[in-house]
Design a protein around this motif. Structure first.
Motif, mmCIF file in Angstrom:
data_model
loop_
_atom_site.group_PDB
_atom_site.id
_atom_site.type_symbol
_atom_site.label_atom_id
_atom_site.label_comp_id
_atom_site.label_asym_id
_atom_site.label_seq_id
_atom_site.Cartn_x
_atom_site.Cartn_y
_atom_site.Cartn_z
ATOM 1 N N LEU A 57 12.335 5.432 -2.652
ATOM 2 C CA LEU A 57 11.133 4.639 -2.415
ATOM 3 C C LEU A 57 11.481 3.383 -1.628
ATOM 4 O O LEU A 57 10.780 3.005 -0.690
ATOM 5 C CB LEU A 57 10.465 4.286 -3.741
ATOM 6 C CG LEU A 57 9.206 3.436 -3.676
ATOM 7 C CD1 LEU A 57 8.139 4.093 -2.795
ATOM 8 C CD2 LEU A 57 8.663 3.198 -5.071
ATOM 9 N N GLU A 58 12.594 2.758 -1.967
ATOM 10 C CA GLU A 58 13.028 1.558 -1.240
ATOM 11 C C GLU A 58 13.335 1.889 0.219
ATOM 12 O O GLU A 58 13.008 1.114 1.116
ATOM 13 C CB GLU A 58 14.267 0.938 -1.903
ATOM 14 C CG GLU A 58 14.021 0.380 -3.290
ATOM 15 C CD GLU A 58 13.951 1.443 -4.387
ATOM 16 O OE1 GLU A 58 14.545 2.544 -4.237
ATOM 17 O OE2 GLU A 58 13.269 1.193 -5.391
ATOM 18 N N ASP A 59 13.936 3.051 0.452
ATOM 19 C CA ASP A 59 14.232 3.481 1.827
ATOM 20 C C ASP A 59 12.960 3.619 2.648
ATOM 21 O O ASP A 59 12.878 3.110 3.766
ATOM 22 C CB ASP A 59 14.969 4.829 1.844
ATOM 23 C CG ASP A 59 16.389 4.764 1.315
ATOM 24 O OD1 ASP A 59 16.978 3.670 1.317
ATOM 25 O OD2 ASP A 59 16.895 5.834 0.907
ATOM 26 N N ILE A 60 11.957 4.323 2.100
ATOM 27 C CA ILE A 60 10.756 4.539 2.904
ATOM 28 C C ILE A 60 10.003 3.238 3.150
ATOM 29 O O ILE A 60 9.428 3.055 4.220
ATOM 30 C CB ILE A 60 9.837 5.645 2.351
ATOM 31 C CG1 ILE A 60 9.263 5.290 1.000
ATOM 32 C CG2 ILE A 60 10.516 6.980 2.338
ATOM 33 C CD1 ILE A 60 8.101 6.177 0.602
ATOM 34 N N CYS A 61 10.037 2.326 2.181
ATOM 35 C CA CYS A 61 9.404 1.024 2.407
ATOM 36 C C CYS A 61 10.148 0.266 3.502
ATOM 37 O O CYS A 61 9.532 -0.390 4.347
ATOM 38 C CB CYS A 61 9.343 0.213 1.114
ATOM 39 S SG CYS A 61 8.123 0.866 -0.055
ATOM 40 N N SER A 62 11.457 0.375 3.509
ATOM 41 C CA SER A 62 12.263 -0.255 4.551
ATOM 42 C C SER A 62 11.969 0.363 5.915
ATOM 43 O O SER A 62 11.802 -0.347 6.914
ATOM 44 C CB SER A 62 13.751 -0.114 4.200
ATOM 45 O OG SER A 62 14.551 -0.630 5.222
ATOM 46 N N TRP A 118 7.484 11.685 2.565
ATOM 47 C CA TRP A 118 8.329 11.485 1.393
ATOM 48 C C TRP A 118 8.180 12.629 0.388
ATOM 49 O O TRP A 118 9.143 13.002 -0.279
ATOM 50 C CB TRP A 118 8.031 10.140 0.761
ATOM 51 C CG TRP A 118 9.012 9.734 -0.278
ATOM 52 C CD1 TRP A 118 10.368 9.684 -0.163
ATOM 53 C CD2 TRP A 118 8.714 9.315 -1.605
ATOM 54 N NE1 TRP A 118 10.937 9.243 -1.341
ATOM 55 C CE2 TRP A 118 9.933 9.011 -2.245
ATOM 56 C CE3 TRP A 118 7.530 9.150 -2.319
ATOM 57 C CZ2 TRP A 118 10.002 8.555 -3.550
ATOM 58 C CZ3 TRP A 118 7.604 8.692 -3.617
ATOM 59 C CH2 TRP A 118 8.826 8.405 -4.224
ATOM 60 N N ILE A 119 6.991 13.210 0.290
ATOM 61 C CA ILE A 119 6.799 14.355 -0.610
ATOM 62 C C ILE A 119 7.783 15.467 -0.242
ATOM 63 O O ILE A 119 8.374 16.102 -1.106
ATOM 64 C CB ILE A 119 5.349 14.896 -0.542
ATOM 65 C CG1 ILE A 119 4.411 13.981 -1.322
ATOM 66 C CG2 ILE A 119 5.252 16.311 -1.089
ATOM 67 C CD1 ILE A 119 2.963 14.421 -1.301
ATOM 68 N N VAL A 123 0.845 -1.201 0.000
ATOM 69 C CA VAL A 123 0.000 0.000 0.000
ATOM 70 C C VAL A 123 0.876 1.246 0.000
ATOM 71 O O VAL A 123 0.668 2.169 -0.792
ATOM 72 C CB VAL A 123 -0.966 0.014 1.204
ATOM 73 C CG1 VAL A 123 -1.665 1.362 1.329
ATOM 74 C CG2 VAL A 123 -1.990 -1.106 1.103
ATOM 75 N N LEU A 124 1.861 1.283 0.883
ATOM 76 C CA LEU A 124 2.756 2.440 0.960
ATOM 77 C C LEU A 124 3.511 2.635 -0.351
ATOM 78 O O LEU A 124 3.630 3.758 -0.853
ATOM 79 C CB LEU A 124 3.749 2.292 2.112
ATOM 80 C CG LEU A 124 4.791 3.400 2.201
ATOM 81 C CD1 LEU A 124 4.146 4.739 2.524
ATOM 82 C CD2 LEU A 124 5.844 3.059 3.232
ATOM 83 N N GLU A 125 4.009 1.555 -0.919
ATOM 84 C CA GLU A 125 4.740 1.654 -2.185
ATOM 85 C C GLU A 125 3.827 2.183 -3.285
ATOM 86 O O GLU A 125 4.204 3.080 -4.036
ATOM 87 C CB GLU A 125 5.307 0.287 -2.573
ATOM 88 C CG GLU A 125 6.183 0.353 -3.800
ATOM 89 C CD GLU A 125 6.858 -0.978 -4.091
ATOM 90 O OE1 GLU A 125 6.973 -1.309 -5.287
ATOM 91 O OE2 GLU A 125 7.275 -1.662 -3.133
ATOM 92 N N ASN A 126 2.603 1.650 -3.363
ATOM 93 C CA ASN A 126 1.654 2.125 -4.377
ATOM 94 C C ASN A 126 1.304 3.598 -4.160
ATOM 95 O O ASN A 126 1.210 4.362 -5.118
ATOM 96 C CB ASN A 126 0.382 1.286 -4.350
ATOM 97 C CG ASN A 126 0.594 -0.133 -4.830
ATOM 98 O OD1 ASN A 126 1.664 -0.502 -5.287
ATOM 99 N ND2 ASN A 126 -0.427 -0.946 -4.696
#
Length: 174
Positions: free
Chosen positions: A159-164, A150-151, A75-78
């Motif tokens: 994006l990979e960082d925030i998903c992590s 992230w904005i 969901v977060l990635e999308n």
């Protein structure tokens, strides 16, 4: 679609609270009577707006066993990809509407969807000592907070960082 696109355009210019049904109808060239055939008011329309917009963001809720953290990370990635694709508009809407009814409504929608996801995860229900509704609200708030953080900080995190980061925060919570 015309109405939802119109609301998006208007939200990039002014807060939801100041937008009227008349503005939405005039801008979209749809008669007010037609609007009221489908919606009770602008708040009812806002519920529809979320359902339409989040179709692009929220993965289908699986009917079988799945990992809640993986689902919420998806969901977060999308959401992040959606924000990135519509960056200028999303940033403007965020800045203008971040403290109003628009984001409260979004949080409510995402919380309800998160609750449905958590209701399917019987293992999580057994292992958590917090009420499911509180957990759903916390996770929905976290998802939106990280997405909108992230904005403002795209240069600091991929994006990979925030998903992590999200996975770590959720694992520590659940």
């Amino acid at each position: 679609k015309i109405l939802t696109d119109t609301l998006t355009e208007l939200l990039a210019e002014e807060p939801f609270e100041k937008i009227t049904v008349m503005q939405i109808c005039n801008h979209s060239m749809i008669p007010r009577a037609t609007f009221y055939n489908y919606f009770d008011d602008k708040y009812d329309f806002l519920d529809y707006y979320w359902a339409e917009h989040f179709m692009q963001v929220l993965p289908h809720i699986p009917q079988q066993s799945y990992n809640t953290i993986d689902y919420l990370t998806q969901v977060l990635e999308n959401l992040s990809l959606y924000l990135q694709k519509h960056f200028d508009t999303s940033k403007s809407i965020y800045k203008i509407n971040q403290h109003g009814q628009f984001f409260l409504s979004m949080l409510n929608y995402v919380t309800n969807r998160t609750m449905k996801v958590l209701e399917y995860d019987t293992e999580l229900q057994k292992s958590t000592s917090t009420p499911l509704s509180l957990t759903a609200n916390f996770l929905a708030s976290s998802t939106l907070t990280i997405g909108f953080w992230w904005i403002e900080h795209q240069e600091e995190a991929t994006l990979e960082d925030i998903c992590s980061y999200f996975r770590l925060l959720v694992k520590n919570t659940l």
